[in-house]
Design a protein around this motif. Structure first.
Motif, short mmCIF file in Angstrom:
data_model
loop_
_atom_site.label_atom_id
_atom_site.label_comp_id
_atom_site.label_asym_id
_atom_site.label_seq_id
_atom_site.Cartn_x
_atom_site.Cartn_y
_atom_site.Cartn_z
N ILE B 112 11.56 -42.36 -30.36
CA ILE B 112 11.56 -44.44 -30.83
C ILE B 112 10.36 -44.72 -31.48
N ALA B 113 9.19 -44.24 -31.09
CA ALA B 113 8.70 -44.94 -32.88
C ALA B 113 9.06 -44.72 -34.24
N SER B 114 9.65 -43.14 -34.43
CA SER B 114 10.20 -43.32 -35.78
C SER B 114 11.25 -43.93 -36.09
N LEU B 115 12.26 -44.51 -35.09
CA LEU B 115 13.16 -45.47 -34.87
C LEU B 115 12.87 -47.30 -35.54
N VAL B 116 12.17 -46.89 -34.65
CA VAL B 116 11.23 -48.70 -34.43
C VAL B 116 10.59 -48.94 -35.99
N ALA B 117 9.48 -47.78 -36.70
CA ALA B 117 9.03 -47.91 -37.36
C ALA B 117 10.04 -47.65 -38.98
N GLU B 118 10.81 -47.03 -38.48
CA GLU B 118 12.05 -47.41 -39.76
C GLU B 118 12.87 -48.57 -40.04
N ALA B 119 12.97 -49.12 -38.16
CA ALA B 119 13.39 -50.51 -39.17
C ALA B 119 12.58 -51.77 -39.00
N GLY B 120 11.40 -51.17 -39.04
CA GLY B 120 10.63 -52.97 -39.73
C GLY B 120 9.40 -53.02 -38.68
N ALA B 121 9.56 -52.75 -38.16
CA ALA B 121 8.33 -52.99 -36.51
C ALA B 121 7.44 -52.58 -37.58
N ARG B 122 5.77 -53.08 -36.97
CA ARG B 122 4.54 -52.56 -36.89
C ARG B 122 3.81 -52.28 -36.51
N ALA B 123 4.17 -52.22 -34.51
CA ALA B 123 3.49 -51.75 -33.63
C ALA B 123 4.19 -51.50 -32.60
N ILE B 124 4.52 -50.55 -31.79
CA ILE B 124 5.15 -49.52 -30.67
C ILE B 124 4.51 -50.32 -29.77
N ARG B 125 5.28 -50.25 -28.55
CA ARG B 125 4.67 -51.23 -27.02
C ARG B 125 5.49 -50.04 -26.27
N GLY B 126 5.12 -49.57 -25.08
CA GLY B 126 5.41 -48.57 -23.83
C GLY B 126 4.04 -48.87 -23.06
N GLY B 127 4.66 -48.62 -21.59
CA GLY B 127 3.76 -48.76 -20.72
C GLY B 127 3.03 -47.28 -19.88
N ALA B 128 1.82 -47.87 -19.90
CA ALA B 128 2.00 -46.39 -19.20
C ALA B 128 0.96 -46.93 -17.12
N PHE B 129 1.37 -47.72 -17.12
CA PHE B 129 1.28 -48.27 -15.56
C PHE B 129 2.35 -49.11 -15.04
N LYS B 130 3.17 -48.72 -14.25
CA LYS B 130 4.44 -49.67 -13.73
C LYS B 130 3.86 -50.39 -12.45
N PRO B 131 3.90 -52.00 -12.88
CA PRO B 131 3.88 -52.56 -11.89
C PRO B 131 4.82 -52.74 -10.97
N ARG B 132 5.66 -52.22 -10.82
CA ARG B 132 7.76 -52.10 -9.77
C ARG B 132 6.20 -52.96 -8.07
N SER B 133 7.61 -54.36 -8.54
CA SER B 133 7.61 -55.09 -6.51
C SER B 133 7.75 -54.06 -6.12
N SER B 134 8.43 -53.33 -6.08
CA SER B 134 9.16 -52.39 -5.22
C SER B 134 7.74 -51.48 -4.90
N PRO B 135 7.35 -50.90 -3.90
CA PRO B 135 6.33 -49.98 -3.37
C PRO B 135 7.11 -47.84 -3.69
N TYR B 136 8.39 -48.25 -3.92
CA TYR B 136 8.72 -47.40 -3.75
C TYR B 136 9.49 -46.93 -5.14
N SER B 137 8.77 -46.70 -6.49
CA SER B 137 9.26 -47.04 -7.73
C SER B 137 8.33 -45.85 -8.34
N PHE B 138 8.45 -45.43 -9.73
CA PHE B 138 8.14 -44.57 -10.79
C PHE B 138 6.75 -45.79 -11.32
N GLN B 139 5.57 -45.41 -11.16
CA GLN B 139 4.51 -45.96 -11.23
C GLN B 139 3.70 -46.24 -12.38
N GLY B 140 4.53 -45.07 -12.79
CA GLY B 140 3.98 -44.53 -14.36
C GLY B 140 2.38 -43.41 -15.35
N HIS B 141 2.91 -42.94 -16.21
CA HIS B 141 1.62 -41.93 -16.25
C HIS B 141 0.89 -41.11 -16.58
#
Lengths: 336, 336, 336, 336
Positions: B112-141
């Motif tokens: 994804i970093a490579s594809l967005v950089a190529e298209a002209g983005a200047r920053a990559i976003r991505g979450g390491a902590f996922k504040p999910r409204s359900s307590p039963y979901s994936f919560q991040g790395h």
């Protein structure tokens, strides 16, 4: 999940949706009508219907099972009564919790504790941390304040309810409070909710000003999922286009929560209206609509209150209100 | 503060309001009209107009000075440009920050970093902590995820922006991120804002879904008051009665913030709409309305994204969008 | 209709719902999952899902088919182009309709017609009846005003669009206007809609400030059902809690209407924002989001306009805006 | 009007604003503070503060006098009691008006009239014109229906309240109804309001679903300005982001209207909630908050009602509710 395919959705599109649903863990039932094919998915735990809704040929996707389980009425059809020391919340008596916005001085909190106890309140409220929207305001006494309120409560036979702003405050607050209050701004502070779920101490969770009732119940689920079942919900006003009142207190949320959940529901007419002269009518309305408890800001000299002065009632107004509530409660089979 | 007395307010009532204003620290100017007496209070720092509004004889009370000062346009009439490494936000170029909702694997984030950089983005976003409204979901790395995104960003010449959920995460995150993102749910988490104010690292602050523009600026004030001036605001949708879109993206907030404040304003059309096919139109609208930056959820295989799949666009859609934005930016005197 | 039964709904309850659905004219498909029984009803014309939702044992009921048919995209997948004399609305060119809030004098309307025509507008707008919220304001010139605007339009090669407030005004207005405008307050004035449906003259229907997109399409259905297919929809702002702008212009409604319906969609940034300096950014945003037409309040001397002065732009601002729009349109494959 | 100039506004800008205010008919008072100059304008009749707000150097402009005068509490500080035949609305007794959504058959309306009269209602409600949002639904019996309801009412000693949809219906309806009801969608149908203002027959005006309380009072002003003082206002729910209930009933509007206006205020919990099982709690809440009257949809066989079945209560529920209301009224110094 129920998925409604568009008119004219191709067999390939339908098959792709079925494959996706199976991949998400669903058993799929297919039902074809004159105009639409409908797919019923049963059994998956957690998912976002929007993920299917963006697929080709899909008209709409609906969640069937509520994403909350422990908070739902079907979990405890008879309703929950939360016992806090000698006080039952959710039982026959409507419980009034009253006190100042901020804990100011030992004298102030003692005067107020004594006056609300005398009028029939069962708990004293008072904030030790003040999350002000302006960075230049009084920010609360912290632990010192909690000591003051605990002592005043004990002298007057009251419970203490006080707001926790951050999970790191929990251990410090434990010895002083009987009920942890979670404010509207923290309704989706999941770290805080998770920590409170590990306790065995009652929590009162306020609805956020932009939260639906379903979202309130999902936040409740976080606390229940941790094993803490001593939970009270609280309606305190939602944000609408009406500007005369600070918020619009959603009185109908009281019977709705009663239907959807087994948890007791409180109402906070002080924050719900933001105006002193509207506190009594809305407190009466809340009890008439079936509220289990009330949270009311009371000060012996409201004009001099250090915070929330505009929505704080004085001793005379509070006593008069308690009298009215005693007349209303029997209409809904309760007493005060 | 301006106080308008009711018709027929008595001289005693007027005098009591004047005394109260003086007590609050105001210089008071009195002006009497045919029907109303008006009191103008000048000079007090922080106060709640409602406190005066509940006094006898008072019709209404208005705040004059905005309660935010450092965030107001008059503080820096020429506008602020936030420099993050070699990227200027708030300058001539519209800055695109793009990437997945969650950091999933090293391979995913690199692709994804490579594809967005190529298209002209200047920053990559991505979450390491996922504040999910359900307590039963994936919560991040957590930290592991931040390492992955930092490496991918460095290989592709991108900045890293990632969400901080709790002030205790700040020290751990410091080495990995270039911009701390504060999510809508934390817009009024004042403990977090205060800690971010002590840093000398850029912050992007999202508007809460029920927050007015004034409240967003007041939250900004918390960070600025701590001395951290590298602040970017972000519109990402407010909650209204319309249910077709998850939120209603308030595009008009972009020119309004530009007028009221010197701070750059970004737009997040992914969260603002919640639907993949609405991301491009709203991204175009945001740039046409004068946004300084965009935050867009992009995944190389959106249907398989671990979170927010419904609002994540794929590589082809992202490239096409960037092309359109390059055509629109010159209409507002910008480039991409 | 899809009906989801509660967990533990009895067989009798399920049978009663099936009987009710059959009585309403549905073919019923039954599908039983682990926790819930789901009933799919196909074929009935018009009904209220809430009627089933209140039955014993029912958890929720959803409508499947949209209650609008003629307005839906599937009715004309390729989209509609409305031809008004020599102007196509919904085609390759974005159509700008501009002019004063009120028709004031022959001189005023001539000056404005000439200036907007020169800048590239294709239609002049102007009100002959002013539905003011205060009973003490200027209420419009009526037929006399319509004569003025018709003559000015003809001299400058423009179409005339003007608001109809009441169905009894239709015959009188017929000779003067090319497009009947229905204001936000009349979006659900079904008597008016029904009469307009009988005409063979174009109508522009504005979204009410509290109307969902679905309700807008249902109001469109009233006009289409009468046989009048020359219909243009218009977004002009919805009411939210944000008070800085008079309304919150829902730019995302533009792509949403495009997806759900074949009808062209216009945008009115003057009423959408209520503030002159926000008209240009929101007009640009609307075109960038795919609007087919714009409705803009323009006056040669805005400060002296008899109504809506605050949201009316002057000649210079209008020309500058037209220039910007010409740069943006190509990004969405259009011209101006 | 109060005008606050920006910090650093030039003397020329200030003078231009003063000139404008004088031109609008104001006497101007100038007051200069440390940071801001404030201009107070007194005496003009009707104006839009936004016109001044867009001038150079102006920070904000506020209206001081309410734009409604005849509707304001100061016009009749003791409050209005509306006498309709032998029934007083706004007096000591809370007046209940009940009946079906639509007038269906002579038998239906007789059964319902008799049951609501017996339970203590003073008026029967029932619609002869049904403004359905779908063009394909039952649209009402018209005059035939009004004859039925008049006869049933007379036999049972009840008043008749029925909705007028269009001003052309007024003469036909006059002989049959005691109170003209104006629905939420017509709250700003100024032609209708103006005609009703010429009558000497009571009107009940419902709040629009997106109307502020101030706008409701301004619509009331239209009727009062025509000389018809027999006016009752009615809260029936506003549109918010909450979707569980059809609307959010704004119970706080009841005490707010009581404070701002002398007019009686009714509440309609049927339309306010859209759900049968929420009617009783909200009716109780309305009386507890001080409502002068209630408007309730009742049918002897609600499941078979031709319209609004989901929000219509049956005989048993209605009698039980009346019993509860009799217990609550004394708490606010009223009887039923």
């Amino acid at each position: 999940m129920l998925v409604v395919m568009e008119e004219g959705a191709s067999e390939t599109q339908i098959q792709e949706v079925i494959d996706r649903l199976v991949g998400m863990g669903f058993d799929v039932h297919r039902s074809s009508g004159v105009r639409h094919t409908v797919l019923g998915g049963v059994g998956a735990k957690d998912f976002d219907p929007a993920e299917v809704e963006v697929m080709a040929g899909v008209k709409e996707a609906h969640r069937i099972s509520s994403p909350y389980k422990l908070a739902s009425r079907s979990f405890r059809p008879q309703g929950s009564v939360i016992r806090v020391r000698d006080v039952d919340i959710g039982g026959d008596r409507v419980v009034v919790m009253a006190g100042p916005c901020s804990i100011e001085t030992p004298e102030q909190i003692e005067i107020i504790a004594s006056l609300v106890a005398e009028a029939g309140a069962r708990a004293i409220r008072g904030g030790a941390f003040k999350p002000r929207s302006s960075p230049y305001s009084f920010q609360g006494h912290g632990e010192e304040g909690l000591k003051m309120i605990r002592e005043a409560a004990d002298r007057n036979g009251l419970l203490v309810i006080s707001e926790v702003m951050d999970h790191i405050q929990i251990p410090m607050m434990m010895p002083y409070v009987d009920i942890f209050q979670v404010g509207a701004r923290n309704m989706q502070n999941f770290n805080l909710l998770r920590e409170l779920g590990k306790l065995r101490k009652p929590v009162l969770l306020k609805r956020g000003i932009a939260a639906t009732i379903e979202e309130l119940l999902l936040s409740a689920e976080y606390i229940l999922a941790g094993g803490n079942y001593d939970l009270i919900l609280c309606e305190r006003g939602i944000r609408t286009f009406e500007t005369y009142t600070r918020n619009t207190m959603d009185i109908s949320a009281i019977p709705v929560v009663k239907k959807l959940s087994h948890l007791p529901i409180a109402a906070d007419p002080s924050h719900g209206t933001g105006r002193r002269d509207k506190v009594a009518p809305m407190a009466r309305a809340a009890v008439a609509a079936g509220a289990d408890a009330l949270l009311i800001e009371v000060h012996h000299d409201p004009d001099k209150a250090w915070s929330d002065a505009a929505q704080t009632v004085g001793p005379e107004q509070f006593r008069e209100l308690m009298k009215q509530l005693r007349m209303i409660a029997p209409a809904v089979g309760r007493s005060l």
